[in-house]
Design an enzyme around this catalytic site. Structure first.
Site, PDB file in Angstrom:
ATOM      1  N   ASP A  36       3.227  11.505  -1.712  1.00  0.00           N
ATOM      2  CA  ASP A  36       2.127  10.594  -1.410  1.00  0.00           C
ATOM      3  C   ASP A  36       2.638   9.261  -0.854  1.00  0.00           C
ATOM      4  O   ASP A  36       3.824   8.925  -0.982  1.00  0.00           O
ATOM      5  CB  ASP A  36       1.292  10.354  -2.676  1.00  0.00           C
ATOM      6  CG  ASP A  36      -0.196  10.236  -2.383  1.00  0.00           C
ATOM      7  OD1 ASP A  36      -0.553   9.874  -1.242  1.00  0.00           O
ATOM      8  OD2 ASP A  36      -1.000  10.495  -3.295  1.00  0.00           O
ATOM      9  N   ASP A  60      -8.819  12.460   1.026  1.00  0.00           N
ATOM     10  CA  ASP A  60      -9.064  12.337  -0.408  1.00  0.00           C
ATOM     11  C   ASP A  60     -10.489  12.702  -0.776  1.00  0.00           C
ATOM     12  O   ASP A  60     -10.819  12.789  -1.961  1.00  0.00           O
ATOM     13  CB  ASP A  60      -8.782  10.900  -0.874  1.00  0.00           C
ATOM     14  CG  ASP A  60      -7.319  10.682  -1.202  1.00  0.00           C
ATOM     15  OD1 ASP A  60      -6.557  11.672  -1.227  1.00  0.00           O
ATOM     16  OD2 ASP A  60      -6.925   9.528  -1.442  1.00  0.00           O
TER      17      ASP A  60
END
Length: 684
Positions: A429, A493
């Site tokens: 990430d 997301d």
């Protein structure tokens, strides 16, 4: 010089002094020799690296200089190396120099067998004084008939929003200074004939394969010449070449199509598919199920439910390392938290593998929380000026990976954890933009990006079977630079299936389905709060690297059974979905989408109702991409939408030619908003 493949031709003219000029990039020209083109070589054409000395008065291909001296560059060609086979692509490398300017240039053009062109320049300083590179970009011309531009913008949880405009005179420039590719990055900049769509129109596209600051631009001059260009965006003083040092641009990719965006997409997908992947396992990520709650019993129950539903990989997300009970602390302390995991991660990893699933783990290696052991011990490791902290975002700062000691620490920690737990998978990430990046007193994004690439490359070299996902607060680092080192991207997301239909549709212009993470979220999406039925959520996730991000311990037995059915369907269709050509219909109904994936023997389509129809009766389903001469058996795959009157053909398989299915189509069901119909076709 002519490079040609898959109906595309690139023509370089080296008759005039200076760098070769690009006379044509577009449709194939057939079996023609360079001498046969001489009568056509009359219109203005830019050189490989546009400059005023060559009669180019637009944005220069190279900008830079030496302190106290300005000397415009005029290149003298030193050599041209051509390796080309007509119809199969090939490469051209041009070397040139300007002794007075103290510079040497190598320009590389490569056309692959699918007609995709990639290009890069390498600049070397041959003088004793330093040369400051302000910009070096790659560009190819487009013809006057390319009168419309398409690019993309977006934000967190709503990436890849298309926008169109007229391609007029002047420069349309998309510049990114976020230190990563960015949620609002265009990804592709497209020029085309008016009204081009997925299946119609002539289009040209450019993509910079770079994960740091970058620029994409389109320019048209009064002289009638237009081009598309892209490259790295450099800050003043970021790249300074001492004598003998060189700077290479990232690879910049150019695609042409005479039949709309789908053909461009196929060429780009072909490049990524040249690096084969193993079968893409259906993945469960625990983030939206448990967040920072890492109670072992709850995670074991989640793993049991996942395996029972047919899931093949379990990924433990954020919260497993020291001090990480929320997002305010712990980043950088890459040791398993002994207070939460007294036995390490082995009890979970062992159960996951006994259940027949792979095991993966979340990391955010490039970041650090100020509230961490690492930041307290090494505040100088933060990317920024020594006298002040950069502006915070998400309670975190960025580590300076270009510092050898930072790089060494991260490599040791990642290598140790991958080895100890025999990790199959890493979710990597990157959750903030990079503000005020200063490395050794100069702008630091260039060095940071290269260090990240080195770290990924070295980790993969040490663990050849390791798969890596690029996540960047969703889809903020999606580019060919990161995809050269990773196996998939986290598309967004947001798992809201309505938003995902559009996000995945446009991300898939660049990225093939098997490299796009597409998950079935919870009934109520945690980003938008929207409630959507399981059938719609699953049909949306079906067309990618399918996964689940939902607390299955809270699901009913009916929901678990339905989910298992969709997962089984995905596994059965996976050979088509992850190898076929992506097609999208230019469907006339703005409230609906029609898209699919086609191989020579099979095809899968989804008819998706996004919102209420503006008309009473939906238009026919004209299925694109089929062989018009072949006969296909068509059947509904997966559960049909509830409460909807289905057309007669849906009751049993029907057999029709590709020509009938593509031109006349099938009667469409009157779907409700937020519902989808999945079709499977088999050639007979």
């Amino acid at each position: 010089m002519i490079l040609s493949a898959a109906g595309v031709a690139l023509v370089l003219d080296d008759a005039a002094p200076g760098l070769p000029r690009v006379r044509h990039f577009g449709a194939g020209l057939g079996p023609v020799a360079g001498a046969d083109l001489l009568p056509a070589l009359t219109s203005p054409a830019p050189p490989l690296l546009p400059a005023q000395g060559d009669g180019w008065y637009g944005r220069p291909g190279l900008s830079g200089g030496r302190d106290g001296e300005h000397w415009p560059v005029r290149w003298t060609v030193d050599g041209i190396d051509v390796t080309a086979e007509p119809g199969s692509g090939g490469s051209v490398t041009v070397t040139a120099s300007d002794a007075r300017a103290g510079l040497r240039l190598a320009s590389e053009l490569v056309m692959d067998g699918g007609g995709l062109v990639r290009m890069r320049h390498t600049l070397t300083n041959t003088a004793a004084s330093a040369y400051r590179v302000a910009g070096l970009v790659c560009a190819l011309p487009v013809p006057a008939r390319a009168g419309e531009l398409l690019d993309f913008t977006g934000r967190w949880a709503l990436e890849k929003v298309p926008q169109r405009r007229t391609f007029g005179q002047g420069v349309w420039s998309r510049e990114n200074r976020r230190g990563r590719t960015g949620h609002d990055a265009t990804g592709l900049l497209v020029a085309g004939t008016g009204g081009f769509g997925f299946r119609a129109g002539e289009v040209w596209a450019v993509h910079a394969g770079w994960s740091g600051d970058h620029v994409h631009y389109a320019e048209r001059l009064a002289e009638g010449v237009a081009l598309l260009g892209a490259g790295e965006l450099l800050e003043p003083g970021e790249v300074v070449l001492a004598e003998g040092e060189c700077y290479s641009t990232p690879w910049v990719y150019f695609a042409w199509s005479g039949a709309g965006l789908d053909d461009v997409s196929a060429r780009l997908h072909g490049h990524l598919r040249a690096r084969p992947l193993p079968v893409r396992p259906v993945t469960l990520n625990n983030w939206e199920a448990t967040y920072f709650d890492h109670g072992l019993d709850r995670l074991l129950e989640l793993a049991d439910k996942a395996a029972a539903a047919g899931i093949e990989r379990f990924v433990l997300d954020d919260g497993w390392f020291r001090h990480r009970r929320d997002d305010r602390a712990g980043l950088g302390d890459w040791y398993v938290d002994e207070g939460v995991w007294p036995g390490g991660l082995h009890p979970l990893a062992d159960r996951v593998r006994k259940l027949g699933m792979q095991f993966g783990l979340w990391f955010e290696p490039e970041m650090v929380n100020p509230d961490s052991d690492l930041a307290r011990a090494h505040p100088d490791w933060i990317l920024g000026h020594a006298e002040r902290m950069p502006p915070p975002q998400r309670h975190q700062q960025v580590l300076d990976l270009a510092r050898p000691e930072v790089y060494a620490y991260l490599l040791e920690r990642l290598d140790a954890l991958v080895g100890e737990y025999a990790l199959d998978y890493i979710k990597w990430d990157h959750n903030r933009d990079i503000a005020e990046p200063v490395h050794d007193g100069v702008p630091g994004v260039h060095a940071q990006t290269l260090a990240t690439y080195r770290l990924l490359d070295e980790l993969r070299a040490r663990h050849p079977g390791l798969e890596i996902e690029s996540c960047s607060s969703g889809g903020a680092r999606v580019d060919f630079g990161i995809l050269a080192r990773t196996d998939r991207v986290w598309t967004s997301d947001s798992n809201d299936a309505l938003d995902r239909q559009h996000i995945q549709r446009w991300t898939a212009l660049l990225v093939p389905p098997e490299r796009m993470g597409c998950h079935v979220g919870a009934p109520r999406d945690h980003v938008t709060g929207r409630m959507l039925p399981l059938a719609f959520r699953a049909a949306t996730a079906l067309f990618g690297h399918m996964g689940v991000e939902w607390d299955l311990t809270a699901a009913s037995q009916e929901e678990l059974a339905e989910l298992a059915g969709w997962i089984a369907l995905h596994k059965r269709l996976r050979p088509v979905l992850h190898a076929g050509r992506v097609v999208r219909a230019d469907h006339p109904d703005p409230s609906a989408l029609l898209h699919g994936v086609v191989t020579p023997e099979r095809a899968v389509y989804a008819y998706v109702q996004i919102s209420s129809r503006p008309v009473i009766e939906p238009g026919p389903l004209r299925l694109p991409g089929l062989d018009p001469e072949a006969v296909y058996e068509v059947r509904v795959a997966g559960p049909a939408a509830e409460g909807i009157a289905m057309p007669a053909w849906a009751a049993a398989p029907v057999r029709l030619t590709g020509a009938v299915l593509g031109e006349m189509g099938l009667p469409a069901p009157a779907l409700r908003p937020a519902s989808a119909l999945v079709l499977e076709l088999v050639r007979v």
